[in-house]
Design a protein around this motif. Structure first.
Motif, PDB file in Angstrom:
ATOM      1  N   SER A   1       5.960 -13.133  15.228  1.00  0.00           N
ATOM      2  CA  SER A   1       6.767 -12.998  14.014  1.00  0.00           C
ATOM      3  C   SER A   1       6.061 -13.622  12.823  1.00  0.00           C
ATOM      4  O   SER A   1       6.067 -13.063  11.717  1.00  0.00           O
ATOM      5  CB  SER A   1       8.136 -13.652  14.224  1.00  0.00           C
ATOM      6  N   ALA A   2       5.448 -14.782  13.033  1.00  0.00           N
ATOM      7  CA  ALA A   2       4.713 -15.434  11.948  1.00  0.00           C
ATOM      8  C   ALA A   2       3.513 -14.597  11.522  1.00  0.00           C
ATOM      9  O   ALA A   2       3.209 -14.475  10.329  1.00  0.00           O
ATOM     10  CB  ALA A   2       4.258 -16.823  12.388  1.00  0.00           C
ATOM     11  N   ASP A   3       2.834 -13.976  12.491  1.00  0.00           N
ATOM     12  CA  ASP A   3       1.669 -13.147  12.178  1.00  0.00           C
ATOM     13  C   ASP A   3       2.034 -11.957  11.297  1.00  0.00           C
ATOM     14  O   ASP A   3       1.229 -11.501  10.486  1.00  0.00           O
ATOM     15  CB  ASP A   3       1.023 -12.635  13.466  1.00  0.00           C
ATOM     16  N   SER A   4       3.243 -11.435  11.474  1.00  0.00           N
ATOM     17  CA  SER A   4       3.653 -10.235  10.731  1.00  0.00           C
ATOM     18  C   SER A   4       4.544 -10.554   9.534  1.00  0.00           C
ATOM     19  O   SER A   4       5.117  -9.643   8.919  1.00  0.00           O
ATOM     20  CB  SER A   4       4.392  -9.274  11.671  1.00  0.00           C
ATOM     21  N   ALA A   5       4.653 -11.837   9.184  1.00  0.00           N
ATOM     22  CA  ALA A   5       5.581 -12.244   8.115  1.00  0.00           C
ATOM     23  C   ALA A   5       5.257 -11.578   6.786  1.00  0.00           C
ATOM     24  O   ALA A   5       6.156 -11.101   6.080  1.00  0.00           O
ATOM     25  CB  ALA A   5       5.569 -13.763   7.961  1.00  0.00           C
ATOM     26  N   MET A   6       3.986 -11.527   6.412  1.00  0.00           N
ATOM     27  CA  MET A   6       3.623 -10.938   5.127  1.00  0.00           C
ATOM     28  C   MET A   6       3.926  -9.441   5.101  1.00  0.00           C
ATOM     29  O   MET A   6       4.426  -8.917   4.090  1.00  0.00           O
ATOM     30  CB  MET A   6       2.145 -11.178   4.834  1.00  0.00           C
ATOM     31  N   GLU A   7       3.644  -8.754   6.198  1.00  0.00           N
ATOM     32  CA  GLU A   7       3.922  -7.322   6.250  1.00  0.00           C
ATOM     33  C   GLU A   7       5.420  -7.051   6.128  1.00  0.00           C
ATOM     34  O   GLU A   7       5.848  -6.109   5.432  1.00  0.00           O
ATOM     35  CB  GLU A   7       3.387  -6.722   7.551  1.00  0.00           C
ATOM     36  N   ARG A   8       6.239  -7.884   6.767  1.00  0.00           N
ATOM     37  CA  ARG A   8       7.682  -7.691   6.690  1.00  0.00           C
ATOM     38  C   ARG A   8       8.216  -8.050   5.301  1.00  0.00           C
ATOM     39  O   ARG A   8       9.154  -7.422   4.802  1.00  0.00           O
ATOM     40  CB  ARG A   8       8.382  -8.504   7.783  1.00  0.00           C
ATOM     41  N   LEU A   9       7.606  -9.031   4.660  1.00  0.00           N
ATOM     42  CA  LEU A   9       8.000  -9.372   3.293  1.00  0.00           C
ATOM     43  C   LEU A   9       7.685  -8.219   2.353  1.00  0.00           C
ATOM     44  O   LEU A   9       8.507  -7.842   1.504  1.00  0.00           O
ATOM     45  CB  LEU A   9       7.272 -10.638   2.845  1.00  0.00           C
ATOM     46  N   GLN A  10       6.505  -7.636   2.488  1.00  0.00           N
ATOM     47  CA  GLN A  10       6.118  -6.504   1.654  1.00  0.00           C
ATOM     48  C   GLN A  10       7.077  -5.328   1.862  1.00  0.00           C
ATOM     49  O   GLN A  10       7.515  -4.684   0.900  1.00  0.00           O
ATOM     50  CB  GLN A  10       4.679  -6.096   1.994  1.00  0.00           C
ATOM     51  N   ALA A  11       7.415  -5.062   3.109  1.00  0.00           N
ATOM     52  CA  ALA A  11       8.335  -3.962   3.407  1.00  0.00           C
ATOM     53  C   ALA A  11       9.708  -4.230   2.811  1.00  0.00           C
ATOM     54  O   ALA A  11      10.372  -3.302   2.305  1.00  0.00           O
ATOM     55  CB  ALA A  11       8.438  -3.759   4.923  1.00  0.00           C
ATOM     56  N   ALA A  12      10.141  -5.491   2.834  1.00  0.00           N
ATOM     57  CA  ALA A  12      11.451  -5.841   2.273  1.00  0.00           C
ATOM     58  C   ALA A  12      11.486  -5.582   0.773  1.00  0.00           C
ATOM     59  O   ALA A  12      12.494  -5.085   0.236  1.00  0.00           O
ATOM     60  CB  ALA A  12      11.775  -7.308   2.566  1.00  0.00           C
ATOM     61  N   VAL A  13      10.397  -5.900   0.081  1.00  0.00           N
ATOM     62  CA  VAL A  13      10.326  -5.670  -1.368  1.00  0.00           C
ATOM     63  C   VAL A  13      10.394  -4.178  -1.672  1.00  0.00           C
ATOM     64  O   VAL A  13      11.160  -3.727  -2.528  1.00  0.00           O
ATOM     65  CB  VAL A  13       9.037  -6.281  -1.952  1.00  0.00           C
ATOM     66  N   VAL A  14       9.585  -3.397  -0.973  1.00  0.00           N
ATOM     67  CA  VAL A  14       9.564  -1.948  -1.211  1.00  0.00           C
ATOM     68  C   VAL A  14      10.917  -1.327  -0.874  1.00  0.00           C
ATOM     69  O   VAL A  14      11.427  -0.490  -1.626  1.00  0.00           O
ATOM     70  CB  VAL A  14       8.436  -1.289  -0.381  1.00  0.00           C
ATOM     71  N   ASN A  15      11.514  -1.744   0.234  1.00  0.00           N
ATOM     72  CA  ASN A  15      12.825  -1.200   0.610  1.00  0.00           C
ATOM     73  C   ASN A  15      13.889  -1.535  -0.433  1.00  0.00           C
ATOM     74  O   ASN A  15      14.751  -0.702  -0.742  1.00  0.00           O
ATOM     75  CB  ASN A  15      13.250  -1.752   1.976  1.00  0.00           C
ATOM     76  N   SER A  16      13.824  -2.748  -0.974  1.00  0.00           N
ATOM     77  CA  SER A  16      14.796  -3.139  -2.002  1.00  0.00           C
ATOM     78  C   SER A  16      14.642  -2.283  -3.251  1.00  0.00           C
ATOM     79  O   SER A  16      15.630  -1.889  -3.882  1.00  0.00           O
ATOM     80  CB  SER A  16      14.627  -4.620  -2.359  1.00  0.00           C
ATOM     81  N   LEU A  17      13.404  -1.984  -3.619  1.00  0.00           N
ATOM     82  CA  LEU A  17      13.164  -1.127  -4.784  1.00  0.00           C
ATOM     83  C   LEU A  17      13.647   0.297  -4.528  1.00  0.00           C
ATOM     84  O   LEU A  17      14.192   0.946  -5.423  1.00  0.00           O
ATOM     85  CB  LEU A  17      11.678  -1.119  -5.133  1.00  0.00           C
ATOM     86  N   GLU A  18      13.444   0.778  -3.320  1.00  0.00           N
ATOM     87  CA  GLU A  18      13.864   2.142  -3.005  1.00  0.00           C
ATOM     88  C   GLU A  18      15.378   2.297  -3.052  1.00  0.00           C
ATOM     89  O   GLU A  18      15.891   3.398  -3.257  1.00  0.00           O
ATOM     90  CB  GLU A  18      13.326   2.543  -1.631  1.00  0.00           C
ATOM     91  N   MET A  19      16.091   1.202  -2.850  1.00  0.00           N
ATOM     92  CA  MET A  19      17.547   1.242  -2.896  1.00  0.00           C
ATOM     93  C   MET A  19      18.077   1.265  -4.326  1.00  0.00           C
ATOM     94  O   MET A  19      19.255   1.528  -4.561  1.00  0.00           O
ATOM     95  CB  MET A  19      18.137   0.043  -2.147  1.00  0.00           C
ATOM     96  N   GLN A  20      17.182   0.965  -5.288  1.00  0.00           N
ATOM     97  CA  GLN A  20      17.586   1.008  -6.698  1.00  0.00           C
ATOM     98  C   GLN A  20      17.781   2.459  -7.124  1.00  0.00           C
ATOM     99  O   GLN A  20      16.875   3.291  -7.011  1.00  0.00           O
ATOM    100  CB  GLN A  20      16.504   0.351  -7.573  1.00  0.00           C
ATOM    101  N   ASP A  21      18.943   2.759  -7.594  1.00  0.00           N
ATOM    102  CA  ASP A  21      19.266   4.138  -8.003  1.00  0.00           C
ATOM    103  C   ASP A  21      18.709   4.398  -9.405  1.00  0.00           C
ATOM    104  O   ASP A  21      19.299   4.011 -10.402  1.00  0.00           O
ATOM    105  CB  ASP A  21      20.780   4.344  -7.983  1.00  0.00           C
ATOM    106  N   SER A  22      17.543   5.020  -9.475  1.00  0.00           N
ATOM    107  CA  SER A  22      16.923   5.291 -10.772  1.00  0.00           C
ATOM    108  C   SER A  22      16.222   6.638 -10.738  1.00  0.00           C
ATOM    109  O   SER A  22      15.409   6.909  -9.848  1.00  0.00           O
ATOM    110  CB  SER A  22      15.910   4.188 -11.124  1.00  0.00           C
TER     111      SER A  22
END
Length: 236
Positions: free
Chosen positions: A102-123
């Motif tokens: 989990s620690a090894d993949s922390a940065m990848e999961r953080l990046q995915a969380a940012v992109v997913n949050s942006l995709e949820m923005q209705d624009s």
């Protein structure tokens, strides 16, 4: 007041994104786990300390002694040295291995969380795939500490209006703050503004060329070089 401001005022604990495992195991035992989980080769305490990049050899040997006492690490003598291996038969080893993974993949999961949050923005005015996002600074270089802010470069398409820009910046900064506890600084600009910085030989351009780590959209380093080449061509 933003979440970033709240974090600055409260002095909330931060995550060391260069060593994510320290968020759960704050002592050198976590670093020992990280090294031993990735190899079956016997290693000396000094080798584990060197590979972990954390703490002193003496400190690492004390941490290893505690792990040996608890049974999760095996030790044996080879010549004048003590060598250590993970005890993968220990009933808690699957938990430790999962933590390391989990620690090894922390940065990848953080990046995915940012992109997913942006995709949820209705624009309808901007597509997430057209936004370049990159870490820069100490996090991108792998040199951050628990006291480090997270610096993110956001490059938007041309003619992006403030009404669109502000919510996107807030999404990125709040997502990272929520996921890590760290203050996030978003440096947001359009491609035209990036071109202006290149024309002025702004110091930030050299910084981004040195260590920007793109995780969405057009690669930042390639984009800067392309825009720089275009300017050179225009002058010829």
């Amino acid at each position: 007041m933003s979440l970033a401001d709240d974090l600055r005022m409260t002095g909330a604990p931060n995550m060391n994104l260069s060593e994510p495992i320290t968020s759960v195991v704050t002592t050198l035992e976590g670093q020992a786990f990280r090294v031993l989980a990735h190899t079956t080769e016997p290693l000396t305490g000094s080798a584990i300390a060197r590979l972990s990049g954390s703490g002193s050899t003496v400190g690492m040997r004390l941490a290893l002694a505690r792990l040996v006492e608890n049974g999760v690490v095996d030790v044996r003598k080879v010549g004048p040295s003590l060598v250590y291996t993970a005890n993968r038969d220990h009933v808690m080893w699957p938990v430790i291995e999962a933590l390391v993974s989990s620690a090894d993949s922390a940065m990848e999961r953080l990046q995915a969380a940012v992109v997913n949050s942006l995709e949820m923005q209705d624009s309808d005015s901007i597509s997430v795939r057209d936004i370049s996002l990159a870490f820069f600074g100490s996090v991108a270089r792998g040199e951050s500490t628990a006291a480090s802010d997270v610096d993110v470069l956001m490059i938007l398409p041309s003619m992006t209006i403030d009404e669109v820009t502000a919510p996107l910046v807030d999404i990125v900064s709040s997502t990272i703050a929520r996921a890590t506890g760290n203050v996030c600084n978003v440096y947001c600009l359009t491609r035209e503004q990036l071109t202006e910085l290149i024309a002025r030989n702004d110091a930030m351009i050299a910084s981004w060329l040195a260590d920007a780590r793109t995780f969405n959209g057009s690669d930042v380093k390639r984009l800067i070089r392309t825009l720089s080449s275009a300017r050179t061509g225009d002058r010829l």
